[in-house]
Write an enzyme that holds these catalytic residues in place. Structure first.
Site, PDB file in Angstrom:
ATOM      1  N   ASP A  13       0.831  -1.204   0.000  1.00  0.00           N
ATOM      2  CA  ASP A  13       0.000   0.000   0.000  1.00  0.00           C
ATOM      3  C   ASP A  13       0.866   1.255   0.000  1.00  0.00           C
ATOM      4  O   ASP A  13       1.984   1.250   0.525  1.00  0.00           O
ATOM      5  CB  ASP A  13      -0.911  -0.023   1.235  1.00  0.00           C
ATOM      6  CG  ASP A  13      -2.078   0.936   1.086  1.00  0.00           C
ATOM      7  OD1 ASP A  13      -2.356   1.387  -0.048  1.00  0.00           O
ATOM      8  OD2 ASP A  13      -2.716   1.252   2.113  1.00  0.00           O
ATOM      9  N   GLY A  16      -0.047   5.493  -4.412  1.00  0.00           N
ATOM     10  CA  GLY A  16      -0.686   6.752  -4.796  1.00  0.00           C
ATOM     11  C   GLY A  16      -0.125   7.918  -3.997  1.00  0.00           C
ATOM     12  O   GLY A  16       0.248   8.962  -4.550  1.00  0.00           O
ATOM     13  N   HIS A  30       2.408   3.526  -8.979  1.00  0.00           N
ATOM     14  CA  HIS A  30       2.241   2.108  -9.328  1.00  0.00           C
ATOM     15  C   HIS A  30       3.436   1.619 -10.148  1.00  0.00           C
ATOM     16  O   HIS A  30       3.900   0.494  -9.963  1.00  0.00           O
ATOM     17  CB  HIS A  30       0.944   1.901 -10.122  1.00  0.00           C
ATOM     18  CG  HIS A  30      -0.296   2.215  -9.330  1.00  0.00           C
ATOM     19  ND1 HIS A  30      -0.467   1.803  -8.023  1.00  0.00           N
ATOM     20  CD2 HIS A  30      -1.431   2.901  -9.652  1.00  0.00           C
ATOM     21  CE1 HIS A  30      -1.644   2.218  -7.587  1.00  0.00           C
ATOM     22  NE2 HIS A  30      -2.244   2.889  -8.548  1.00  0.00           N
ATOM     23  N   THR A  60     -10.528  -7.366  -5.332  1.00  0.00           N
ATOM     24  CA  THR A  60     -11.882  -7.375  -5.920  1.00  0.00           C
ATOM     25  C   THR A  60     -12.539  -5.996  -5.766  1.00  0.00           C
ATOM     26  O   THR A  60     -13.486  -5.680  -6.475  1.00  0.00           O
ATOM     27  CB  THR A  60     -12.773  -8.448  -5.245  1.00  0.00           C
ATOM     28  OG1 THR A  60     -12.582  -8.369  -3.825  1.00  0.00           O
ATOM     29  CG2 THR A  60     -12.420  -9.846  -5.716  1.00  0.00           C
ATOM     30  N   GLU A  61     -12.004  -5.195  -4.817  1.00  0.00           N
ATOM     31  CA  GLU A  61     -12.575  -3.861  -4.599  1.00  0.00           C
ATOM     32  C   GLU A  61     -11.881  -2.784  -5.463  1.00  0.00           C
ATOM     33  O   GLU A  61     -12.397  -1.681  -5.611  1.00  0.00           O
ATOM     34  CB  GLU A  61     -12.456  -3.468  -3.115  1.00  0.00           C
ATOM     35  CG  GLU A  61     -13.421  -4.206  -2.196  1.00  0.00           C
ATOM     36  CD  GLU A  61     -13.059  -5.660  -1.957  1.00  0.00           C
ATOM     37  OE1 GLU A  61     -11.852  -5.980  -1.866  1.00  0.00           O
ATOM     38  OE2 GLU A  61     -13.978  -6.502  -1.896  1.00  0.00           O
ATOM     39  N   TRP A  63     -11.637  -2.413  -8.531  1.00  0.00           N
ATOM     40  CA  TRP A  63     -12.378  -2.004  -9.732  1.00  0.00           C
ATOM     41  C   TRP A  63     -13.110  -0.688  -9.513  1.00  0.00           C
ATOM     42  O   TRP A  63     -13.511  -0.027 -10.459  1.00  0.00           O
ATOM     43  CB  TRP A  63     -13.397  -3.081 -10.135  1.00  0.00           C
ATOM     44  CG  TRP A  63     -12.775  -4.399 -10.489  1.00  0.00           C
ATOM     45  CD1 TRP A  63     -12.741  -5.505  -9.699  1.00  0.00           C
ATOM     46  CD2 TRP A  63     -12.099  -4.753 -11.711  1.00  0.00           C
ATOM     47  NE1 TRP A  63     -12.079  -6.532 -10.354  1.00  0.00           N
ATOM     48  CE2 TRP A  63     -11.681  -6.094 -11.588  1.00  0.00           C
ATOM     49  CE3 TRP A  63     -11.800  -4.064 -12.893  1.00  0.00           C
ATOM     50  CZ2 TRP A  63     -10.993  -6.762 -12.596  1.00  0.00           C
ATOM     51  CZ3 TRP A  63     -11.107  -4.733 -13.900  1.00  0.00           C
ATOM     52  CH2 TRP A  63     -10.713  -6.065 -13.749  1.00  0.00           C
ATOM     53  N   LEU A 125      11.641 -20.095  -5.403  1.00  0.00           N
ATOM     54  CA  LEU A 125      10.548 -19.337  -4.790  1.00  0.00           C
ATOM     55  C   LEU A 125       9.269 -19.426  -5.630  1.00  0.00           C
ATOM     56  O   LEU A 125       9.327 -19.420  -6.856  1.00  0.00           O
ATOM     57  CB  LEU A 125      10.972 -17.861  -4.721  1.00  0.00           C
ATOM     58  CG  LEU A 125       9.939 -16.893  -4.123  1.00  0.00           C
ATOM     59  CD1 LEU A 125       9.927 -17.004  -2.604  1.00  0.00           C
ATOM     60  CD2 LEU A 125      10.246 -15.436  -4.535  1.00  0.00           C
ATOM     61  N   ARG A 179      -4.853  -2.693   8.757  1.00  0.00           N
ATOM     62  CA  ARG A 179      -5.994  -3.556   8.453  1.00  0.00           C
ATOM     63  C   ARG A 179      -5.590  -4.580   7.408  1.00  0.00           C
ATOM     64  O   ARG A 179      -4.569  -4.435   6.742  1.00  0.00           O
ATOM     65  CB  ARG A 179      -7.199  -2.727   7.979  1.00  0.00           C
ATOM     66  CG  ARG A 179      -6.893  -1.776   6.858  1.00  0.00           C
ATOM     67  CD  ARG A 179      -8.164  -1.057   6.375  1.00  0.00           C
ATOM     68  NE  ARG A 179      -7.818  -0.035   5.419  1.00  0.00           N
ATOM     69  CZ  ARG A 179      -7.779   1.279   5.672  1.00  0.00           C
ATOM     70  NH1 ARG A 179      -8.097   1.733   6.868  1.00  0.00           N
ATOM     71  NH2 ARG A 179      -7.424   2.133   4.732  1.00  0.00           N
ATOM     72  N   GLU A 192       1.988 -13.833  11.854  1.00  0.00           N
ATOM     73  CA  GLU A 192       2.454 -12.665  12.594  1.00  0.00           C
ATOM     74  C   GLU A 192       2.261 -11.461  11.682  1.00  0.00           C
ATOM     75  O   GLU A 192       2.592 -11.525  10.492  1.00  0.00           O
ATOM     76  CB  GLU A 192       3.936 -12.808  12.958  1.00  0.00           C
ATOM     77  CG  GLU A 192       4.225 -13.955  13.903  1.00  0.00           C
ATOM     78  CD  GLU A 192       3.523 -13.802  15.254  1.00  0.00           C
ATOM     79  OE1 GLU A 192       3.385 -12.654  15.717  1.00  0.00           O
ATOM     80  OE2 GLU A 192       3.105 -14.832  15.809  1.00  0.00           O
TER      81      GLU A 192
HETATM   82  C1  FPP Z   1      -2.016   0.222  -3.262  1.00  0.00           C
HETATM   83  O1  FPP Z   1      -1.540   1.542  -3.369  1.00  0.00           O
HETATM   84  C2  FPP Z   1      -1.573  -0.560  -4.360  1.00  0.00           C
HETATM   85  C3  FPP Z   1      -2.380  -1.129  -5.314  1.00  0.00           C
HETATM   86  C4  FPP Z   1      -3.832  -0.999  -5.310  1.00  0.00           C
HETATM   87  C5  FPP Z   1      -1.864  -1.909  -6.404  1.00  0.00           C
HETATM   88  C6  FPP Z   1      -0.562  -2.595  -6.157  1.00  0.00           C
HETATM   89  C7  FPP Z   1       0.198  -2.489  -7.400  1.00  0.00           C
HETATM   90  C8  FPP Z   1       1.540  -2.424  -7.492  1.00  0.00           C
HETATM   91  C9  FPP Z   1       2.446  -2.568  -6.351  1.00  0.00           C
HETATM   92  C10 FPP Z   1       2.214  -2.179  -8.802  1.00  0.00           C
HETATM   93  C11 FPP Z   1       1.910  -3.139  -9.836  1.00  0.00           C
HETATM   94  C12 FPP Z   1       2.164  -4.540  -9.431  1.00  0.00           C
HETATM   95  C13 FPP Z   1       2.641  -5.461 -10.259  1.00  0.00           C
HETATM   96  C14 FPP Z   1       2.765  -6.847  -9.796  1.00  0.00           C
HETATM   97  C15 FPP Z   1       3.086  -5.137 -11.627  1.00  0.00           C
HETATM   98  P1  FPP Z   1      -2.596   2.720  -3.353  1.00  0.00           P
HETATM   99  O2  FPP Z   1      -2.792   3.165  -4.753  1.00  0.00           O
HETATM  100  O3  FPP Z   1      -3.843   2.296  -2.646  1.00  0.00           O
HETATM  101  O4  FPP Z   1      -1.833   3.794  -2.544  1.00  0.00           O
HETATM  102  P2  FPP Z   1      -2.503   4.918  -1.609  1.00  0.00           P
HETATM  103  O5  FPP Z   1      -3.026   4.206  -0.391  1.00  0.00           O
HETATM  104  O6  FPP Z   1      -1.338   5.788  -1.295  1.00  0.00           O
HETATM  105  O7  FPP Z   1      -3.559   5.601  -2.407  1.00  0.00           O
END
Ligand code: FPP
Length: 226
Positions: A13, A16, A30, A60-61, A63, A125, A179, A192
């Site tokens: 996370d 963004g 991203h 799933t959320e 989208w 892996l 969470r 853990e």
């Molecule tokens: C959460 O960050 C991240 C995602 C919803 C997507 C995860 C994607 C990547 C790590 C990059 C692409 C992955 C691969 C495997 C090519 P957020 O956008 O919710 O960040 P924020 O909480 O700061 O808004």
């Protein structure tokens, strides 16, 4: 005796926010996040004890996000997988998707299955990407599979029917929130949990190593007494 982190799972996370803090568009975060996926996968494939790395790449959320961001994530994923094949093979990494892939475009589904097939023989892996994944959806699909097959519903049969059939030892979330966001709820029953404020694009193998070192000394009782 110290714990062994055989199965590490990560909620990636903060992409963004990382981009916005730099005055850039969210999608830049991203893009950087995909680089970090590569670095962390390489670190785990070099680590003698980690056998599985499961990464939450698209829920799933997710989208519900703006159409352009979703489209960007789909393209990034396809690009990442195509570019990564040689790296998977070089490092003996087996790629496995989990989640309901049926909602993705035919082209993306084809790429996912192609990379899965081409790395199926790899013995190092296992890198699992959770794609259109939600734990509740996974459990419902597993129970329906059992019902359709006329099998009895038990803890064991559900565990075996899930997309991800092995329990998580160490679950990490970057980005400061505490969470689970519908990630591996069943498999993480005795995991853990580690939370870090580091945003995913800033997460490094060194930080992962520190978390693993700390995990090694935690007393895991699995509901019993030591
Ligand atoms: C959460 O960050 C991240 C995602 C919803 C997507 C995860 C994607 C990547 C790590 C990059 C692409 C992955 C691969 C495997 C090519 P957020 O956008 O919710 O960040 P924020 O909480 O700061 O808004």
């Amino acid at each position: 005796m110290s714990n062994i982190a055989k199965h590490v799972a990560i909620i990636m996370d903060g992409n963004g926010r990382w981009a916005q803090e730099r005055g850039q568009k969210r999608v830049k975060g991203h893009e950087m996040g995909a680089e970090v996926v590569r670095n962390i996968t390489t670190y785990c494939s070099d680590h003698k004890e980690i056998r599985r790395l499961t990464l939450y790449a698209f829920s799933t959320e997710n989208w519900k996000r703006p159409r352009l961001e979703v489209e960007f994530l789909m393209q990034l994923l396809e690009r990442y997988l195509k570019n990564e094949l040689s790296e998977y093979l070089k490092n003996d990494v087996r790629f496995e998707p989990i989640g309901d892939l049926s909602r993705f475009s035919n082209s993306l589904q084809k790429t996912i299955h192609n990379i899965e097939e081409k790395t199926a023989h790899c013995d190092g892996l296992v890198q699992r990407l959770a794609l259109n994944y939600g734990s509740q959806d996974e459990i419902v699909r597993a129970v329906n599979t059992l019902i359709d097959a006329g099998k009895s519903v038990t803890e064991e049969s559900i565990s075996e029917a899930l997309d991800c059939t092995c329990e998580v030892d160490l679950l990490i979330r970057t980005g400061g929130d505490h969470r689970l966001s519908n990630f591996l709820l069943w498999q993480a029953a005795y995991a853990e949990l580690f939370f870090t404020d580091t945003l995913w694009p800033d997460f490094t193998p060194e930080e992962l190593e520190k978390i693993i070192t700390s995990f090694m000394t935690v007393e895991r009782r699995f509901g019993g007494l030591k």
